[in-house]
Write an enzyme that holds these catalytic residues in place. Sequence first.
Site, PDB file in Angstrom:
ATOM      1  CD  GLU A  43      -2.491  -7.388   3.031  1.00  0.00           C
ATOM      2  OE1 GLU A  43      -2.161  -6.222   2.715  1.00  0.00           O
ATOM      3  OE2 GLU A  43      -3.051  -7.650   4.094  1.00  0.00           O
ATOM      4  CB  ALA A  95      -0.883  -0.019   1.239  1.00  0.00           C
ATOM      5  CD  GLU A 152       1.682  -5.469   5.679  1.00  0.00           C
ATOM      6  OE1 GLU A 152       2.466  -6.400   5.981  1.00  0.00           O
ATOM      7  OE2 GLU A 152       0.838  -5.562   4.784  1.00  0.00           O
ATOM      8  N   GLY A 200       0.460  -4.904   0.944  1.00  0.00           N
ATOM      9  CA  GLY A 200      -0.757  -4.930   0.134  1.00  0.00           C
ATOM     10  C   GLY A 200      -0.543  -5.601  -1.224  1.00  0.00           C
TER      11      GLY A 200
HETATM   12  C1  HXC Z   1       5.019   4.308  -1.257  1.00  0.00           C
HETATM   13  C2  HXC Z   1       6.885   3.324  -2.155  1.00  0.00           C
HETATM   14  C3  HXC Z   1       6.549   2.063  -1.599  1.00  0.00           C
HETATM   15  C4  HXC Z   1       5.336   2.012  -0.825  1.00  0.00           C
HETATM   16  C5  HXC Z   1       8.398   1.819  -2.674  1.00  0.00           C
HETATM   17  N1  HXC Z   1       8.042   3.122  -2.820  1.00  0.00           N
HETATM   18  N2  HXC Z   1       7.502   1.164  -1.936  1.00  0.00           N
HETATM   19  N3  HXC Z   1       6.144   4.421  -1.992  1.00  0.00           N
HETATM   20  N4  HXC Z   1       4.621   3.148  -0.699  1.00  0.00           N
HETATM   21  N5  HXC Z   1       4.882   0.870  -0.296  1.00  0.00           N
HETATM   22  C6  HXC Z   1       8.743   4.171  -3.563  1.00  0.00           C
HETATM   23  C7  HXC Z   1       9.986   4.654  -2.805  1.00  0.00           C
HETATM   24  O1  HXC Z   1       9.626   5.630  -1.842  1.00  0.00           O
HETATM   25  C8  HXC Z   1      10.800   5.242  -3.940  1.00  0.00           C
HETATM   26  O2  HXC Z   1      10.274   6.512  -4.282  1.00  0.00           O
HETATM   27  C9  HXC Z   1      10.481   4.316  -5.110  1.00  0.00           C
HETATM   28  O3  HXC Z   1       9.246   3.675  -4.784  1.00  0.00           O
HETATM   29  C10 HXC Z   1      11.558   3.251  -5.302  1.00  0.00           C
HETATM   30  O4  HXC Z   1      11.721   2.559  -4.083  1.00  0.00           O
HETATM   31  P1  HXC Z   1      13.158   2.328  -3.384  1.00  0.00           P
HETATM   32  O5  HXC Z   1      12.928   2.073  -1.960  1.00  0.00           O
HETATM   33  O6  HXC Z   1      14.103   3.451  -3.731  1.00  0.00           O
HETATM   34  O7  HXC Z   1      13.652   1.019  -4.142  1.00  0.00           O
HETATM   35  P2  HXC Z   1      14.615  -0.130  -3.593  1.00  0.00           P
HETATM   36  O8  HXC Z   1      15.773   0.494  -2.848  1.00  0.00           O
HETATM   37  O9  HXC Z   1      14.926  -0.998  -4.759  1.00  0.00           O
HETATM   38  O10 HXC Z   1      13.759  -0.948  -2.507  1.00  0.00           O
HETATM   39  C11 HXC Z   1      12.626  -1.675  -2.917  1.00  0.00           C
HETATM   40  C12 HXC Z   1      11.784  -2.075  -1.674  1.00  0.00           C
HETATM   41  C13 HXC Z   1      11.479  -0.829  -0.818  1.00  0.00           C
HETATM   42  C14 HXC Z   1      12.543  -3.119  -0.836  1.00  0.00           C
HETATM   43  C15 HXC Z   1      10.502  -2.738  -2.191  1.00  0.00           C
HETATM   44  O11 HXC Z   1      10.952   0.207  -1.671  1.00  0.00           O
HETATM   45  C16 HXC Z   1      10.508  -1.065   0.292  1.00  0.00           C
HETATM   46  O12 HXC Z   1      10.830  -1.624   1.325  1.00  0.00           O
HETATM   47  N6  HXC Z   1       9.268  -0.567   0.101  1.00  0.00           N
HETATM   48  C17 HXC Z   1       8.244  -0.627   1.136  1.00  0.00           C
HETATM   49  C18 HXC Z   1       7.715  -2.029   1.304  1.00  0.00           C
HETATM   50  C19 HXC Z   1       6.640  -2.088   2.388  1.00  0.00           C
HETATM   51  O13 HXC Z   1       6.907  -1.745   3.539  1.00  0.00           O
HETATM   52  N7  HXC Z   1       5.457  -2.475   1.997  1.00  0.00           N
HETATM   53  C20 HXC Z   1       4.299  -2.529   2.941  1.00  0.00           C
HETATM   54  C21 HXC Z   1       3.560  -1.219   2.905  1.00  0.00           C
HETATM   55  S1  HXC Z   1       2.261  -1.181   4.091  1.00  0.00           S
HETATM   56  P3  HXC Z   1      11.226   7.840  -4.277  1.00  0.00           P
HETATM   57  O14 HXC Z   1      10.265   8.940  -4.618  1.00  0.00           O
HETATM   58  O15 HXC Z   1      11.829   7.914  -2.928  1.00  0.00           O
HETATM   59  O16 HXC Z   1      12.225   7.553  -5.349  1.00  0.00           O
HETATM   60  C22 HXC Z   1       1.040  -2.092   3.430  1.00  0.00           C
HETATM   61  C23 HXC Z   1      -0.208  -2.205   4.276  1.00  0.00           C
HETATM   62  C24 HXC Z   1      -1.279  -3.029   3.612  1.00  0.00           C
HETATM   63  O17 HXC Z   1       1.142  -2.604   2.370  1.00  0.00           O
HETATM   64  C25 HXC Z   1      -2.596  -2.853   4.291  1.00  0.00           C
HETATM   65  C26 HXC Z   1      -3.204  -1.511   4.006  1.00  0.00           C
HETATM   66  C27 HXC Z   1      -4.622  -1.369   4.425  1.00  0.00           C
END
Ligand code: HXC
Length: 257
Positions: A111, A65, A131, A108
């Site tokens: 999911e 998400a 998360e 997400g």
């Molecule tokens: C918003 C995101 C994002 C996310 C990546 N980006 N994941 N933006 N939400 N979930 C954005 C980064 O900010 C970055 O933007 C660009 O995408 C590239 O990501 P990087 O981190 O620079 O890439 P990399 O170093 O290759 O790492 C990849 C990654 C990492 C390991 C996937 O991005 C990561 O850990 N992302 C978050 C994963 C996560 O925590 N997902 C769960 C979210 S909570 P900029 O502008 O900085 O270049 C969830 C809740 C579900 O899903 C339930 C909801 C109701």
Amino acid sequence: MSYETILVERRDRVALITLNRPKQLNALNVQMARDITDAAQKFDADETIGCIVVTGAAKAFAAGADIKEMTDLSYMDAHRLDWFHLWDRLADVRKPMIAAVSGYALGGGCELAMICDFIIAADTAKFGQPEVKLGVMPGIGGSQRLTRAVGKAKAMDMILTGRMMDAAEAERAGLVSRVVAPEKLLDEVFDAAKTIAAMSLPSTRMNKEAVNAAFETGLAQGVRFERRLFQATFAMRDQKEGMAAFVEKRPPSFSHD
Ligand code: HXC
């Protein structure tokens, strides 16, 4: 049909939904949830479509998400948001849906893949529910669907540590049905989708409903439900055609009724 955050196309009886926020690694914002659900519901209502494929990009199916969109949410914002309801509507789609996963399927994203009926993964795929690292938890069914897919031990491991599972581990654990080379992913998924779409549509709907009942009911109730559906197939023209074609040693020509 044209959307802000996804691309849609159809190939014969197969519909393809491609998540399209590559700069954000397909992070799922509210608009994307609306777009995916709207497209899937339209394809579900279109009798000329027999199977729906959901895919992302090579680096990420979806990295979760959209964290930036959620950061400042209050409890009441989260409560009011139609976000969860949208995903419920996707889970209510009656036609078979396949997730074609390459790269990250996190939070997400994982999911969303699990809302689909099965997952075919490239060997680059990485699944996770990270998360907990953000101080939150899965919110689109992850704690429930992952646990049903891989069992309590692995689900607890994944959800409590936030670690990722690679494609090989995901296949061993039963989260994905097949793993293929990245360049073969879409061909493999389209072959599966075309095979499904060539079957009788009411039959595939009933088969999907019956398998899903295994997740929602006890064994005795599920078996009774299956039996009623099995009997119902004999009210379909496609049952007569499918069995006649076998006896006459020819391919069936289903009319989807
Ligand atoms: C918003 C995101 C994002 C996310 C990546 N980006 N994941 N933006 N939400 N979930 C954005 C980064 O900010 C970055 O933007 C660009 O995408 C590239 O990501 P990087 O981190 O620079 O890439 P990399 O170093 O290759 O790492 C990849 C990654 C990492 C390991 C996937 O991005 C990561 O850990 N992302 C978050 C994963 C996560 O925590 N997902 C769960 C979210 S909570 P900029 O502008 O900085 O270049 C969830 C809740 C579900 O899903 C339930 C909801 C109701």
